[in-house]
Design a protein around this motif. Structure first.
Motif, PDB file in Angstrom:
ATOM      1  N   GLN A  32      41.329  37.085  44.047  1.00 45.10           N
ATOM      2  CA  GLN A  32      40.655  38.358  43.790  1.00 45.10           C
ATOM      3  C   GLN A  32      41.320  39.119  42.660  1.00 45.10           C
ATOM      4  O   GLN A  32      42.546  39.182  42.567  1.00 45.10           O
ATOM      5  CB  GLN A  32      40.670  39.235  45.051  1.00 45.10           C
ATOM      6  CG  GLN A  32      40.015  40.601  44.867  1.00 45.10           C
ATOM      7  CD  GLN A  32      40.117  41.467  46.106  1.00 45.10           C
ATOM      8  OE1 GLN A  32      40.430  40.979  47.187  1.00 45.10           O
ATOM      9  NE2 GLN A  32      39.857  42.755  45.950  1.00 45.10           N
ATOM     10  N   ASN A  34      40.985  42.945  40.387  1.00 46.52           N
ATOM     11  CA  ASN A  34      40.401  44.280  40.224  1.00 46.52           C
ATOM     12  C   ASN A  34      40.787  44.793  38.845  1.00 46.52           C
ATOM     13  O   ASN A  34      41.971  44.840  38.507  1.00 46.52           O
ATOM     14  CB  ASN A  34      40.893  45.236  41.309  1.00 46.52           C
ATOM     15  CG  ASN A  34      40.387  44.859  42.697  1.00 46.52           C
ATOM     16  OD1 ASN A  34      41.020  44.073  43.387  1.00 46.52           O
ATOM     17  ND2 ASN A  34      39.253  45.389  43.086  1.00 46.52           N
ATOM     18  N   THR A  91      35.334  44.511  40.668  1.00 48.62           N
ATOM     19  CA  THR A  91      35.956  43.616  41.638  1.00 48.62           C
ATOM     20  C   THR A  91      35.518  42.202  41.300  1.00 48.62           C
ATOM     21  O   THR A  91      34.325  41.921  41.183  1.00 48.62           O
ATOM     22  CB  THR A  91      35.538  43.962  43.075  1.00 48.62           C
ATOM     23  OG1 THR A  91      35.933  45.305  43.369  1.00 48.62           O
ATOM     24  CG2 THR A  91      36.206  43.030  44.069  1.00 48.62           C
ATOM     25  N   TYR A  93      36.050  37.869  41.840  1.00 47.22           N
ATOM     26  CA  TYR A  93      36.538  36.762  42.660  1.00 47.22           C
ATOM     27  C   TYR A  93      36.313  35.454  41.921  1.00 47.22           C
ATOM     28  O   TYR A  93      35.352  35.325  41.150  1.00 47.22           O
ATOM     29  CB  TYR A  93      35.782  36.672  43.992  1.00 47.22           C
ATOM     30  CG  TYR A  93      36.025  37.814  44.943  1.00 47.22           C
ATOM     31  CD1 TYR A  93      37.150  37.841  45.759  1.00 47.22           C
ATOM     32  CD2 TYR A  93      35.114  38.855  45.052  1.00 47.22           C
ATOM     33  CE1 TYR A  93      37.362  38.884  46.652  1.00 47.22           C
ATOM     34  CE2 TYR A  93      35.317  39.898  45.943  1.00 47.22           C
ATOM     35  CZ  TYR A  93      36.445  39.907  46.739  1.00 47.22           C
ATOM     36  OH  TYR A  93      36.652  40.926  47.614  1.00 47.22           O
TER      37      TYR A  93
END
Length: 328
Positions: A32, A34, A91, A93
């Motif tokens: 992940q 950000n 965000t 992934y």
């Protein structure tokens, strides 16, 4: 900045980046990220929306030139705020998020390996695989009803470890989906430039008495106690009785039940949390050295907002990792 953020393989938004954080752990399969961007009317930023491809590149620790750190990846969320400066928070992934969020049913025959099953899942979702190791351990028949692909993958990897095989963790790489053998990284970094180090020792999660139970059966329709297949104890005098019951359909003999019960006994749980200058190639599942002790990274979070950035690692022994992530 020693990192680059590229959207749709053509928009370099690095100059707009205010902060970058990355998170990886053994209880999630998608890496992940950000990213927060400061956007002006003259930035020339295209319309950013979920579903767009994105990658984060960086100079690898101790290396030169740019390497891919998070790729292939997808923008999952985009949140904008309009104050004195417009900001866009993304965000991100890697593409294993689709396996984590998707559900299906699979009826899988016995004697397959976790490697073979991972290829089956990936093919259904059109996710390319890298060269995968042979996990070797033959698994029992699996009937997976209406659950996430993530839970199926973890079930296969846990059964592999429970049956005496190695511990593996899935990773997305530019070459495709990979199965990484926990602790097998060629370069084991020594953590010697520490910003902070804390040690946690706790009885939370400890088991000093383990009972393995058989499924209760009754031909008369009356409720009967479950049959106890094995009981193992360790450390009760020092730590007290902390008992857990276990049932495993794959355990058929008293010897297997005894082995399972012994494997569940755990004493004081000890973990380390380290904050240090970032080594951006360290991932969850890697081995590192701390004060000469070889430990496994259970989770890593990194803040790349300033210079080379910092990382915070949660570390445990291989035995703790196996109990926490593969034997539950």
């Amino acid at each position: 900045m020693t990192y680059k953020v590229i959207v749709e393989d053509k928009y370099d938004v690095t100059k707009l980046v205010e902060t970058i954080t990355l998170k990886d752990s053994l209880d999630q399969i998608a890496y992940q990220g950000n990213v927060r961007l400061a956007v002006s009317a003259t930035s020339g930023l295209p319309a950013i929306s979920p579903g767009m491809a994105v990658r984060i590149n960086g100079v690898p620790f101790g290396g030169t030139g740019m390497a891919t750190l998070l790729h292939p990846a997808v923008i999952w969320e985009a949140e904008s705020s309009n104050g004195s400066v417009k900001r866009l928070s993304l965000t991100i992934y890697d593409r294993m998020i689709y396996l984590e969020k998707s559900e299906d049913e699979f009826l899988l025959p016995k004697d397959q390996t976790a490697t073979q099953r991972l290829k089956t899942y990936a093919k259904e979702w059109k996710i390319p695989c890298a060269t995968l190791p042979n996990t070797a351990t033959k698994l029992s028949k699996a009937v997976y009803r209406s659950q996430t692909i993530l839970s199926m993958i973890y079930a296969d990897l846990k059964e592999t470890a429970k049956s005496g095989g190695d511990m593996y963790h899935p990773r997305m790489t530019p070459a495709g989906l990979q199965l990484f053998k926990v602790g097998s990284n060629a370069k084991v970094h020594e953590l010697d430039r520490l910003i902070d180090l804390s040690q946690m020792r706790t009885l939370e999660g400890a088991v000093t008495k383990a009972k393995v139970m058989a499924a209760s059966e009754s031909s008369s329709g009356k409720e009967v106690p479950s049959k106890v297949l094995a009981i193992e104890e360790q450390g009760i005098a020092e730590l007290g009785t902390l008992q857990k019951l276990f049932q495993d359909d794959q355990v058929k003999t008293a010897a297997a039940a005894k082995k399972l019960a012994k494997s569940k006994l755990t004493g004081i749980q000890e973990t380390f949390t380290v904050t240090a200058p970032d080594i951006n190639t360290i991932r969850a599942g890697d081995a590192v050295l701390l004060k000469g002790i070889k430990l496994i990274v259970m989770s890593v979070s990194r803040d790349l907002s300033a210079g080379p950035g910092t990382m915070t690692l949660e570390l445990g022994t291989a035995e703790l990792v196996k109990r926490r992530y593969y034997l539950e």
